[in-house]
Design an enzyme around this catalytic site. Structure first.
Site, PDB file in Angstrom:
ATOM      1  N   ALA A 190       8.461 -36.413  19.288  1.00 21.41           N
ATOM      2  CA  ALA A 190       9.210 -35.395  20.029  1.00 21.41           C
ATOM      3  C   ALA A 190       8.383 -34.879  21.197  1.00 21.41           C
ATOM      4  O   ALA A 190       7.216 -35.240  21.345  1.00 21.41           O
ATOM      5  CB  ALA A 190       9.591 -34.240  19.110  1.00 21.41           C
ATOM      6  N   ASN A 191       9.002 -34.055  22.009  1.00 24.72           N
ATOM      7  CA  ASN A 191       8.316 -33.368  23.092  1.00 24.72           C
ATOM      8  C   ASN A 191       8.232 -31.887  22.755  1.00 24.72           C
ATOM      9  O   ASN A 191       9.036 -31.378  21.994  1.00 24.72           O
ATOM     10  CB  ASN A 191       9.113 -33.513  24.383  1.00 24.72           C
ATOM     11  CG  ASN A 191       8.773 -34.782  25.129  1.00 24.72           C
ATOM     12  OD1 ASN A 191       8.041 -35.628  24.634  1.00 24.72           O
ATOM     13  ND2 ASN A 191       9.319 -34.915  26.314  1.00 24.72           N
ATOM     14  N   ARG A 192       7.295 -31.209  23.382  1.00 23.67           N
ATOM     15  CA  ARG A 192       7.139 -29.782  23.181  1.00 23.67           C
ATOM     16  C   ARG A 192       8.111 -29.046  24.091  1.00 23.67           C
ATOM     17  O   ARG A 192       7.819 -28.803  25.251  1.00 23.67           O
ATOM     18  CB  ARG A 192       5.722 -29.400  23.604  1.00 23.67           C
ATOM     19  CG  ARG A 192       4.891 -28.800  22.556  1.00 23.67           C
ATOM     20  CD  ARG A 192       3.556 -28.432  23.153  1.00 23.67           C
ATOM     21  NE  ARG A 192       2.492 -29.242  22.588  1.00 23.67           N
ATOM     22  CZ  ARG A 192       2.071 -29.151  21.336  1.00 23.67           C
ATOM     23  NH1 ARG A 192       2.603 -28.293  20.502  1.00 23.67           N
ATOM     24  NH2 ARG A 192       1.105 -29.915  20.907  1.00 23.67           N
ATOM     25  N   SER A 193       9.273 -28.728  23.582  1.00 21.84           N
ATOM     26  CA  SER A 193      10.258 -28.016  24.393  1.00 21.84           C
ATOM     27  C   SER A 193      11.017 -27.062  23.499  1.00 21.84           C
ATOM     28  O   SER A 193      11.508 -27.449  22.442  1.00 21.84           O
ATOM     29  CB  SER A 193      11.243 -29.020  25.025  1.00 21.84           C
ATOM     30  OG  SER A 193      12.378 -28.346  25.530  1.00 21.84           O
ATOM     31  N   VAL A 217      13.239 -35.077  27.390  1.00 19.61           N
ATOM     32  CA  VAL A 217      13.618 -36.273  26.626  1.00 19.61           C
ATOM     33  C   VAL A 217      12.360 -37.089  26.308  1.00 19.61           C
ATOM     34  O   VAL A 217      11.501 -37.255  27.171  1.00 19.61           O
ATOM     35  CB  VAL A 217      14.600 -37.129  27.454  1.00 19.61           C
ATOM     36  CG1 VAL A 217      15.043 -38.357  26.682  1.00 19.61           C
ATOM     37  CG2 VAL A 217      15.794 -36.300  27.901  1.00 19.61           C
TER      38      VAL A 217
END
Ligand code: C5P
Length: 223
Positions: free
Chosen positions: A29-32, A96
């Site tokens: 995942a991404n850090r968002s 994304v």
């Protein structure tokens, strides 16, 4: 305020990270946090637009008056975006994941004590912004992308504008010292083919309000 510059317009927003499964319990995942994208969706609705928000996995409630589609992966997000078109304005604020595991294991990968680690092969995800911005048919009237950078923020944003086919890139410096990721404030630069406009540090919901009105002012005139 009672100004409704987006009355009659359909605004599509992506927000949050995507989760790309490795096995049933793990993902890339991404850090968002999704905060900036959710704030933009809320601000667009407040400006009179019909808003579709395609959101990755985040712990945020549906903004008032916004149709929310919850998705998990980049491929799901692209599919949901394509279903939501046509739109007058598309704002791609999601972080994304650029890659996903090439194979998703059907059951949990086990640590067996042998010291042999499973290889993690990745493959490229579709670029949602670029895919939609380069559409021949049904391209939104205005396509807005984000560029979260830690280095050479403006130069990278300018390149991204061309490469991705966006009309506007909202660039922000997400170096850890700025505490943008997960934080409540953001400092943005609006990059267009005509030039760059930089705003001071503002709360994310204020960035969202100003951005929505700034974008509304750049809508191509309708016949
Ligand atoms: O290339 P980069 O990820 O920095 O570009 C960021 C912009 O592209 C954001 O607007 C993001 O929402 C969008 N993007 C996308 N699909 C991807 C990667 C990025 O829509 N697979």
């Amino acid at each position: 305020t009672t100004a409704k510059p987006l009355l009659g317009k359909h605004v599509l927003v992506t927000a949050g990270p995507t989760h790309e499964p490795i096995d049933p319990v793990r993902y890339i995942a991404n850090r968002s946090s999704g905060k900036q994208g959710f704030a933009i969706a809320a601000a667009a609705a407040a400006a009179g637009a019909r808003v579709t928000l395609v959101a990755g996995p985040v712990g945020l409630a549906d903004p008032e008056g916004v149709s929310v589609r919850r998705v998990e992966t980049a491929r799901d997000m692209l599919a949901a975006v394509e279903i939501a078109l046509p739109a007058d304005i598309a704002i791609f604020a999601a972080a994304v994941a650029d890659w996903r595991p090439a194979h998703e294991a059907g059951s949990k990968l086990k640590k067996d004590g042998s010291g042999i680690v499973p290889p993690l092969h990745v493959t490229e995800n579709p670029d949602i912004l670029s895919t939609i911005a380069h559409r021949r048919d049904g391209r939104p009237g205005l396509v807005v992308g984000f560029a979260a950078e830690t280095d050479d923020v403006l130069e990278n944003a300018r390149k991204k504008l061309g490469r991705k086919g966006a009309d506007i890139i909202v660039a922000n410096d997400v170096s850890p010292a700025n505490n943008v990721m997960g934080g409540a404030a953001n400092t943005v630069h609006l990059v267009t083919p005509e030039g760059i406009e930089s705003w001071p540090q503002l709360p994310k919901d204020e960035v969202a309000r100003r951005l929505v009105h700034w974008i509304a002012g750049r809508l191509p005139p309708t016949a």
